[in-house]
Design a protein around this motif. Structure first.
Motif, PDB file in Angstrom:
ATOM      1  N   THR A   1      19.280 -34.277 -11.131  1.00  0.00           N
ATOM      2  CA  THR A   1      17.936 -33.929 -10.653  1.00  0.00           C
ATOM      3  C   THR A   1      16.915 -34.967 -11.072  1.00  0.00           C
ATOM      4  O   THR A   1      15.826 -35.033 -10.506  1.00  0.00           O
TER       5      THR A   1
ATOM      6  N   PHE B   1      29.753 -24.804 -12.392  1.00  0.00           N
ATOM      7  CA  PHE B   1      29.629 -26.141 -12.982  1.00  0.00           C
ATOM      8  C   PHE B   1      29.729 -26.074 -14.509  1.00  0.00           C
ATOM      9  O   PHE B   1      28.906 -26.643 -15.236  1.00  0.00           O
TER      10      PHE B   1
ATOM     11  N   GLU C   1      29.837 -23.609  -6.457  1.00  0.00           N
ATOM     12  CA  GLU C   1      29.661 -22.969  -7.754  1.00  0.00           C
ATOM     13  C   GLU C   1      30.890 -22.143  -8.122  1.00  0.00           C
ATOM     14  O   GLU C   1      31.312 -22.103  -9.287  1.00  0.00           O
TER      15      GLU C   1
ATOM     16  N   LEU D   1      26.410 -23.895  -1.315  1.00  0.00           N
ATOM     17  CA  LEU D   1      26.306 -24.041  -2.765  1.00  0.00           C
ATOM     18  C   LEU D   1      27.125 -22.978  -3.487  1.00  0.00           C
ATOM     19  O   LEU D   1      27.748 -23.251  -4.519  1.00  0.00           O
TER      20      LEU D   1
ATOM     21  N   ALA E   1      25.059 -39.042 -11.622  1.00  0.00           N
ATOM     22  CA  ALA E   1      25.717 -37.794 -11.235  1.00  0.00           C
ATOM     23  C   ALA E   1      26.706 -37.347 -12.299  1.00  0.00           C
ATOM     24  O   ALA E   1      27.097 -38.117 -13.183  1.00  0.00           O
TER      25      ALA E   1
ATOM     26  N   VAL F   1      33.940 -32.438  -7.266  1.00  0.00           N
ATOM     27  CA  VAL F   1      32.591 -32.118  -6.800  1.00  0.00           C
ATOM     28  C   VAL F   1      31.607 -32.976  -7.586  1.00  0.00           C
ATOM     29  O   VAL F   1      31.536 -32.886  -8.818  1.00  0.00           O
ATOM     30  N   LYS F   2      30.863 -33.785  -6.884  1.00  0.00           N
ATOM     31  CA  LYS F   2      29.892 -34.689  -7.495  1.00  0.00           C
ATOM     32  C   LYS F   2      28.496 -34.086  -7.347  1.00  0.00           C
ATOM     33  O   LYS F   2      28.001 -33.911  -6.234  1.00  0.00           O
ATOM     34  N   ARG F   3      27.879 -33.791  -8.477  1.00  0.00           N
ATOM     35  CA  ARG F   3      26.550 -33.191  -8.468  1.00  0.00           C
ATOM     36  C   ARG F   3      25.528 -34.247  -8.891  1.00  0.00           C
ATOM     37  O   ARG F   3      25.537 -34.709 -10.030  1.00  0.00           O
TER      38      ARG F   3
ATOM     39  N   ASN G   1      19.347 -29.278  -4.757  1.00  0.00           N
ATOM     40  CA  ASN G   1      20.735 -29.480  -5.170  1.00  0.00           C
ATOM     41  C   ASN G   1      21.428 -30.360  -4.136  1.00  0.00           C
ATOM     42  O   ASN G   1      21.534 -29.982  -2.960  1.00  0.00           O
ATOM     43  N   TRP G   2      21.857 -31.534  -4.583  1.00  0.00           N
ATOM     44  CA  TRP G   2      22.616 -32.429  -3.709  1.00  0.00           C
ATOM     45  C   TRP G   2      24.025 -32.557  -4.280  1.00  0.00           C
ATOM     46  O   TRP G   2      24.201 -32.986  -5.429  1.00  0.00           O
ATOM     47  N   LEU G   3      25.008 -32.207  -3.513  1.00  0.00           N
ATOM     48  CA  LEU G   3      26.395 -32.232  -3.979  1.00  0.00           C
ATOM     49  C   LEU G   3      27.298 -32.844  -2.921  1.00  0.00           C
ATOM     50  O   LEU G   3      27.046 -32.706  -1.713  1.00  0.00           O
TER      51      LEU G   3
ATOM     52  N   CYS H   1      31.625 -33.445  -2.042  1.00  0.00           N
ATOM     53  CA  CYS H   1      32.967 -32.957  -2.358  1.00  0.00           C
ATOM     54  C   CYS H   1      34.012 -33.952  -1.856  1.00  0.00           C
ATOM     55  O   CYS H   1      33.959 -34.384  -0.688  1.00  0.00           O
TER      56      CYS H   1
END
Length: 695
Positions: A69, A38, A32, A28, A50, A64-66, A121-123, A125
């Motif tokens: 929540t 972000f 970041e 992470l 997302a 980067v796909k976030r 946190n799910w991300l 790339c």
């Protein structure tokens, strides 16, 4: 800490260079760092589930796909998406670089108490694709991307989807916004947020969550059943949208006609048009409501490959004799060894009698007698070669000596087309009934109109071919407008080129509106009393010289000012977005048009169309003098000193019911039919029959 981040930067940078590197787990802190925590400045896209950020790794960029929540995702669902992404490695699929699943403890306020909560946190790339998504490039055939670019995009999407299906992956949200375009116009399928990985023997799945994009979802999706055919349906919608610029089903003839006009001047027109036909067929077959009738992704690729193979064979077969003839007819190509004969002035000097034999020999590497003999033999051979088309040689006369076309390598090619159908109808032996059935008018009327338009539509003969007669030009226009037949069929019927037919229709329509319309469509200002007496015979109402009404002609979405042409009533009736132009017309008591206004946007009301027309301005300026005569319109028109409209009230008494405004008029075509009832409650002028007129 900085050393660790720098090391991870280098590792990710090496992955970008090495296309064979496997996706990996990314911390992470690294994600970041490359997105500046972000920050909003790095945000490049927002979706339903997302937010996408641009991250910088050295001089290279990544996406980067976030995941949100608020998105209800279990750990196993995230792992499933990662699993699908790691399987999908293809040039037409956005490259997956890595993932991050991180849980951090954070003190939060919960019901007035400070508690420790787990924040997930799910991300994901991916490679960064700078040129945006496909929806930015979708237009109709008349502008935007050329056919070759569109074809490569269609083929690339098919190849990417075929790879996904062979890996047992359902995308389930295929749409132009989820197809990215790189700098070389290569499409890359993206956004696997709704994807499913099926087992080896599994061909369909059941879902309880209805997610996706309306307009691209297959019909069975709404019942919770999804399969590979669901992606195929979305593919069909995208293909048709690439072809036409519009979502939804399109008539294949209309699609092909629009591209015929664009490709007519191309050297590879036949090959490219065949690609259009195949892609149109694929798009329509993919949108079949029955999932079992939709082709598989592999079958679609086979159809495309067969088209390219056939095109290659055709190109080889046609181009070889063309190249051979070029060598035969351009003996003077040896001028490439001698630049002095490259321009016409040098040729005139070298081919003239004043040129010495020695200089001629140096220029063409042969004597003058040998060259003339060869040219004579080659012209005979070329004249016999009519396998593909007939050749018309262009002779060059130099110093009184006729040099054949082979000397300058220039010839004109004319494709042979049959004019049998038109020759039969235009001949004197054709029965009048058959002629009237074909062109919706008698031969005498046809000839009279041609005489009126002759000077405006006739063309002169050229040195290469005879001009198309005015009668044939007018017939092409009338046939196209009356039948709506595709230009391809009109071309075959009249023995003319497709683009020629297209231009003829535009030219004749311009002549009709510029030459004939001012003569034939006129308000009865010379003898208004005659028209008024005929209206009075129909309705018992004196002083009426015209009935006005507005209708709407459906059109496709315009290129500009789309909202102005949006027709709400037509949209509700057709159950899809519809557009129109307004047609306002005035007729006399016999149903003859006396004034026409066409082309104003379909979103305007009848009153707005009327007030913007030239007729309104003329009437306001005193067209009818001292108001002894009036026009009559429906209840949606304004009441004027020179315009009569019906009462808007129901259950009228005898007096107003027999007044002038009892006259109701609805114009739907050229015929004005009436009936008359006796007594105090006489009826209004009745409605005419329905027809649509376009120019």
């Amino acid at each position: 800490m900085d050393d660790k981040i720098s090391t991870r930067h280098n590792a990710l940078e090496r992955m970008l260079i090495d296309e064979n590197a496997e996706p990996t787990n990314l911390p992470l802190s690294l994600l970041e760092d490359i997105t500046k925590c972000f920050s909003d400045d790095h945000q490049i896209g927002v979706g339903g589930f997302a937010v996408v950020y641009k991250g910088m790794v050295g001089n290279e960029a990544v996406a980067v796909k976030r995941l949100s929540t608020t998105f209800d995702m279990q750990e196993n669902k995230f792992h499933k998406e990662v699993e699908c992404l790691m399987k999908a490695k293809h040039k037409n699929i956005v490259r997956f670089l890595g993932y991050c699943s991180d849980t951090q403890g954070k003190i939060v306020d919960y019901e007035g108490k400070m508690v420790m909560a787990d924040i997930r946190n799910w991300l994901l790339c991916f490679e960064y694709v700078p040129s945006g998504s496909l929806d930015k490039y979708i237009t109709d055939a008349s502008h935007g991307l050329g056919w070759k670019e569109r074809y490569q995009i269609i083929k690339g999407i098919c190849e990417g989807l075929c790879h996904l299906h062979e890996k047992r992956i359902l995308h389930l949200d295929l749409k132009p916004a989820n197809i990215l375009i790189d700098d070389h116009m290569v499409p890359k399928i993206a956004d696997f947020g709704l994807s499913r990985c099926l087992d080896k023997e599994q061909t369909r799945a059941i879902t309880s969550n209805l997610c996706g994009s309306l307009g691209y979802l297959a019909p069975e999706f709404y019942s919770g059943h999804v399969s590979f055919a669901s992606d195929i349906y979305s593919l069909g919608v995208i293909i048709v949208e690439i072809l036409t610029g519009q979502k939804g089903y399109s008539e294949d003839d209309n699609v092909i006609d629009s591209w015929m006009i664009q490709l007519e001047t191309s050297d590879q027109a036949d090959t490219l048009l065949e690609q259009v036909k195949v892609c149109t067929k694929i798009g329509i077959e993919c949108m079949d409501p029955n999932p079992k009738k939709r082709p598989a992704a592999r079958h679609i690729l086979d159809m495309i490959d067969k088209t390219e193979s056939a095109a290659y064979s055709e190109e080889t077969a046609i181009s070889f004799p063309a190249k051979k003839r070029k060598k035969e007819t351009a003996i003077s190509s040896s001028s490439s060894h001698n630049p002095r004969v490259a321009d016409a002035g040098v040729w005139d000097r070298v081919s003239g009698p004043a040129c010495s034999d020695a200089e001629f020999q140096r220029a063409f590497h042969m004597s003058r007698a040998t060259l003339h003999s060869l040219c004579h033999e080659l012209v005979i051979a070329i004249a016999k070669d009519t396998t593909l088309c007939a050749a018309i040689p262009v002779h060059q006369h130099v110093g009184g000596d006729a040099a054949p076309a082979a000397m300058n390598g220039r010839r004109v090619w004319v494709r042979e087309r049959s004019t049998e159908w038109w020759d039969r109808l235009s001949g004197l032996a054709c029965p009048d009934a058959e002629f009237r059935q074909a062109f919706r008018m008698s031969r005498a009327t046809f000839d009279a109109i041609c005489d009126e338009l002759g000077a405006a539509i006739a063309k002169e003969d050229t040195a290469l071919r005879a001009a198309i007669p005015a009668q044939q030009r007018f017939a092409v226009c009338v046939w196209r407008l009356a039948t709506g037949e595709p230009l391809r069929e009109v071309s075959r019927r009249f023995g003319l080129g497709i683009s020629t037919c297209y231009n003829i229709v535009l030219q004749v329509c311009a002549a009709l509106t510029g030459v004939l319309m001012p003569k034939a469509i006129r308000l009865p200002l010379d003898s208004p009393e005659v028209t008024a007496s005929r209206f009075e015979a129909l309705s018992w109402i004196p002083g009426i010289v015209g009935a006005v009404c507005t209708d709407h002609i459906p059109i496709g979405p315009p290129k500009e000012n789309v909202a102005e042409y949006y027709n709400r009533c037509l949209t509700e009736r057709m159950n899809k977005a519809s557009y129109s132009v307004a047609l306002q017309a005035v007729v006399d008591a016999d149903g003859t048009f006396t004034d026409v206004c066409i082309g104003l946007p379909g979103s305007l009301s009848d009153t707005a169309v009327f007030e913007q027309s030239a007729l309104h301005a003329r009437c306001e300026a005193g067209l009818f003098g001292d108001n002894q005569y009036w026009l009559v319109g429906g209840p949606r028109y304004p009441l004027k000193d020179w315009m009569l409209v019906p009462y808007a009230y129901q259950n009228l008494t005898w007096a107003p019911s027999t007044s002038v405004s009892r006259l109701r008029t609805e114009l739907r075509g050229a015929r004005y039919r009436g009936s008359r009832h006796g007594g105090a409650s006489c009826s209004a002028a009745p409605s005419p029959s329905c027809q649509t007129f376009t120019t």
